[in-house]
Design an enzyme around this catalytic site. Structure first.
Site, PDB file in Angstrom:
ATOM      1  N   CYS A   9      76.389  76.037  56.196  1.00 44.97           N
ATOM      2  CA  CYS A   9      77.364  76.546  57.151  1.00 44.97           C
ATOM      3  C   CYS A   9      78.758  76.531  56.568  1.00 44.97           C
ATOM      4  O   CYS A   9      78.973  76.109  55.453  1.00 44.97           O
ATOM      5  CB  CYS A   9      77.354  75.668  58.405  1.00 44.97           C
ATOM      6  N   CYS A 246      77.374  69.820  44.895  1.00 43.81           N
ATOM      7  CA  CYS A 246      76.217  70.721  44.734  1.00 43.81           C
ATOM      8  C   CYS A 246      76.495  71.782  43.668  1.00 43.81           C
ATOM      9  O   CYS A 246      77.343  72.657  43.866  1.00 43.81           O
ATOM     10  CB  CYS A 246      75.963  71.392  46.082  1.00 43.81           C
ATOM     11  N   CYS A 395      65.905  71.748  48.777  1.00 44.58           N
ATOM     12  CA  CYS A 395      67.191  71.071  48.981  1.00 44.58           C
ATOM     13  C   CYS A 395      67.154  70.354  50.322  1.00 44.58           C
ATOM     14  O   CYS A 395      66.764  70.948  51.317  1.00 44.58           O
ATOM     15  CB  CYS A 395      68.323  72.089  49.002  1.00 44.58           C
ATOM     16  N   CYS A 445      75.012  67.130  41.899  1.00 44.03           N
ATOM     17  CA  CYS A 445      73.628  67.247  42.350  1.00 44.03           C
ATOM     18  C   CYS A 445      73.019  68.492  41.720  1.00 44.03           C
ATOM     19  O   CYS A 445      73.627  69.560  41.739  1.00 44.03           O
ATOM     20  CB  CYS A 445      73.552  67.371  43.870  1.00 44.03           C
ATOM     21  N   CYS A 448      67.539  70.593  43.137  1.00 49.33           N
ATOM     22  CA  CYS A 448      66.601  71.709  43.340  1.00 49.33           C
ATOM     23  C   CYS A 448      66.121  72.255  41.991  1.00 49.33           C
ATOM     24  O   CYS A 448      65.120  72.966  41.930  1.00 49.33           O
ATOM     25  CB  CYS A 448      67.216  72.796  44.212  1.00 49.33           C
TER      26      CYS A 448
HETATM   27 FE1  SF4 Z   1      72.818  71.885  45.824  1.00 53.82          FE
HETATM   28 FE2  SF4 Z   1      70.343  72.016  44.863  1.00 53.82          FE
HETATM   29 FE3  SF4 Z   1      71.521  69.648  45.284  1.00 53.82          FE
HETATM   30 FE4  SF4 Z   1      70.811  71.174  47.331  1.00 53.82          FE
HETATM   31  S1  SF4 Z   1      69.426  70.203  45.849  1.00 53.82           S
HETATM   32  S2  SF4 Z   1      72.721  70.055  47.103  1.00 53.82           S
HETATM   33  S3  SF4 Z   1      71.173  73.238  46.543  1.00 53.82           S
HETATM   34  S4  SF4 Z   1      72.125  71.242  43.803  1.00 53.82           S
END
Ligand code: SF4
Ligand code: 5GP
Ligand code: MG
Length: 461
Positions: A9, A246, A395, A445, A448
């Site tokens: 969002c 992210c 994710c 992060c 994914c």
């Molecule tokens: Fe971003 Fe992938 Fe981590 Fe989700 S899992 S926060 S999409 S890097």
């Protein structure tokens, strides 16, 4: 876990800004790419809150008349994305509760990883939930906490885990406050700006450009910025964490004209394209043109072209006027969902060796269909290049990646995927190379792509 709890969002706030609801409305326009299923604004002139929320795009939800009913110099807003089936009107944010003495409105970008667990505990004690949104647990936790609004928020957030870039507006007696909050991992972007002597906050800086605000800075992970009267305070949540912004915000989700996690998203995407080009130079790939899958593949394709010297061409033309609710055609019109969006520029493609760049492959259906159109248009060779690593894991922090069984890269080898998407060659980027070249200022992060999750989601067994 239901799709209802997965929200990616956008949030916006205006404090001490004349016509705050109108400014918020414009801010939400610039954040429309972060969510198209619903939008809402809650505003205040210092007294009781007024709000308007609805399903659909920002311009469908608001009118002159609804905005005129939202007076005041403070407002918070939200655009919502949810997976299919989860878009009930009552789930549209900001969520908003009032009692005789106080009010709280909250807009959330991210996903809590223990919301279901907390919800079950609260329901056992008699709490009645109004929505299916994970964010509602924060309201319930605040309702039973002690102290002033800041203390209540701090207590509530000490119990939730996961990703949250939050904007919270509170009223206790006649004192309203706005809190702008980033979780201790800093998963999702959130920035502060100045406008006309007041303040604004937004998921992405592109919203500041539209409203004519000046970007001040991004929030730190775990930071809370508290606005009350003419006072602005910054304080930190108790929990400390290894930062995990992210990386997919850079790869796909944020707008290229935004500054996110200290970097220009456009420049980051161009760099990803450059790495792909360098790899192909080393392999001696010869091609006539580079095309990007619009819109998200274009910056990386420009980077590839500049680094390789192979000309960039449009190749595919995208129709930008597709709502979410077009009438599905008869079965006889095949591949409609991609065809309605993308059309090859036939004349320039016949007999050409083409490098096709997209930012990511999720299920593989877009790439397969696009490559089929390109073959039908007479392309001689398709060299598919993806400016991200293979997406192998879902994710849990606010981007709606499907489950592992639907992720093509979790179930097929690169060569199998190449054949599935009817490409001659296929290359992804390697995560270590991305980190080496993008040089993030903190750890990020990348779960994914790697399956290494910064927070184990409690709600999922
Ligand atoms: Fe971003 Fe992938 Fe981590 Fe989700 S899992 S926060 S999409 S890097
Ligand atoms: P696929 O067809 O492989 O499932 O999806 C890949 C395409 O979807 C790519 O063009 C990519 O830009 C886009 N994409 C990647 N992640 C997301 C996402 O989270 N949501 C949406 N709507 N599109 C995405
Ligand atoms: Mg795309």
């Amino acid at each position: 876990m239901s799709g209802d709890f997965k929200d990616k969002c956008g949030v916006f706030a205006a404090w001490n800004v004349p016509e705050a609801a109108h400014v918020t409305y414009l801010g939400l326009f610039a954040l429309q790419h972060r969510g198209q299923e619903g939008a809402g604004i809650v505003a205040s002139n210092g007294g009781r809150f007024q709000g308007h929320r609805g399903e659909g795009l920002v311009y469908n939800v608001f009118s002159k008349a609804t905005l005129a009913n939202l007076p005041g110099d403070r407002a918070i807003g939200h655009v919502r994305y949810s997976t299919a089936g989860g878009s009930l009107a009552k789930n549209v944010q900001p969520l908003w509760v009032e009692s005789s003495l106080s009010e709280v409105a909250i807009a959330h970008n991210g996903n809590l990883t223990n919301a279901v667990t907390i919800r079950h505990q609260l329901e056992k004690k008699g709490s009645v939930f109004q929505t299916l949104v994970d964010t509602e647990v924060i309201l319930h936790l605040m309702a039973v906490a002690e102290g002033n609004a800041a203390a209540k928020l701090k207590t509530a957030l000490s119990q939730v885990e996961g990703a949250y870039s939050l904007i919270v507006m509170t009223r206790e007696a006649n004192e309203t406050k706005v809190f702008v909050v980033k979780d201790p991992y800093g998963f999702r972007p959130l920035a502060l700006g100045r406008l006309d002597g007041g303040w604004v906050a937004a998921s992405e800086s592109c919203a500041f450009d539209l409203v004519g605000a000046e970007m001040v800075r991004e929030l730190e992970p775990g930071e809370v910025v508290e606005f009350s009267g003419n006072e602005v305070k910054s304080w930190f949540l108790k929990e400390k964490a290894k930062p995990a912004p992210c990386v997919f915000e850079w790869i796909y989700f944020s707008r290229p004209d935004s500054l996110v996690f200290g970097e220009s998203v456009y420049e980051m995407r161009k760099k990803l394209g450059e790495i792909l080009a360098e790899q192909d130079k080393a392999n001696g790939l010869k091609a006539d043109m580079v095309i990007g899958v619009p819109d998200s593949g274009i910056p990386a394709a420009i980077g590839y072209s500049q680094a390789s010297g192979i000309p960039f061409e449009m190749g595919l033309i995208r129709n930008h006027y597709i709502g979410r609710t077009f009438i599905e055609p008869l079965q006889s019109i095949r591949d409609f969902s991609v065809k309605i969006k993308q059309n090859p520029l036939r004349g320039s493609l016949v007999g050409k060796k083409v490098v096709v760049i997209d930012d990511s492959v999720v299920r593989g259906t877009t790439s397969k269909k696009i490559n089929q159109f390109l073959r039908d248009a007479g392309v001689a060779e398709i060299h598919m290049r993806i400016s991200a690593p293979p997406t192998i894991s879902p994710c849990y922090y606010g981007i709606d990646t499907p489950q592992k069984k639907e992720l093509i890269a979790a179930n097929m080898t690169v060569n199998e995927i190449r054949d599935f998407m009817v490409a001659d060659t296929l290359t992804y980027l390697n995560m270590d190379l991305i980190t080496e070249r993008l040089k993030p200022k903190t750890s990020m992060c990348d779960a994914c792509f790697t399956g290494k999750y910064p927070i184990k989601p409690k709600d999922i067994v």
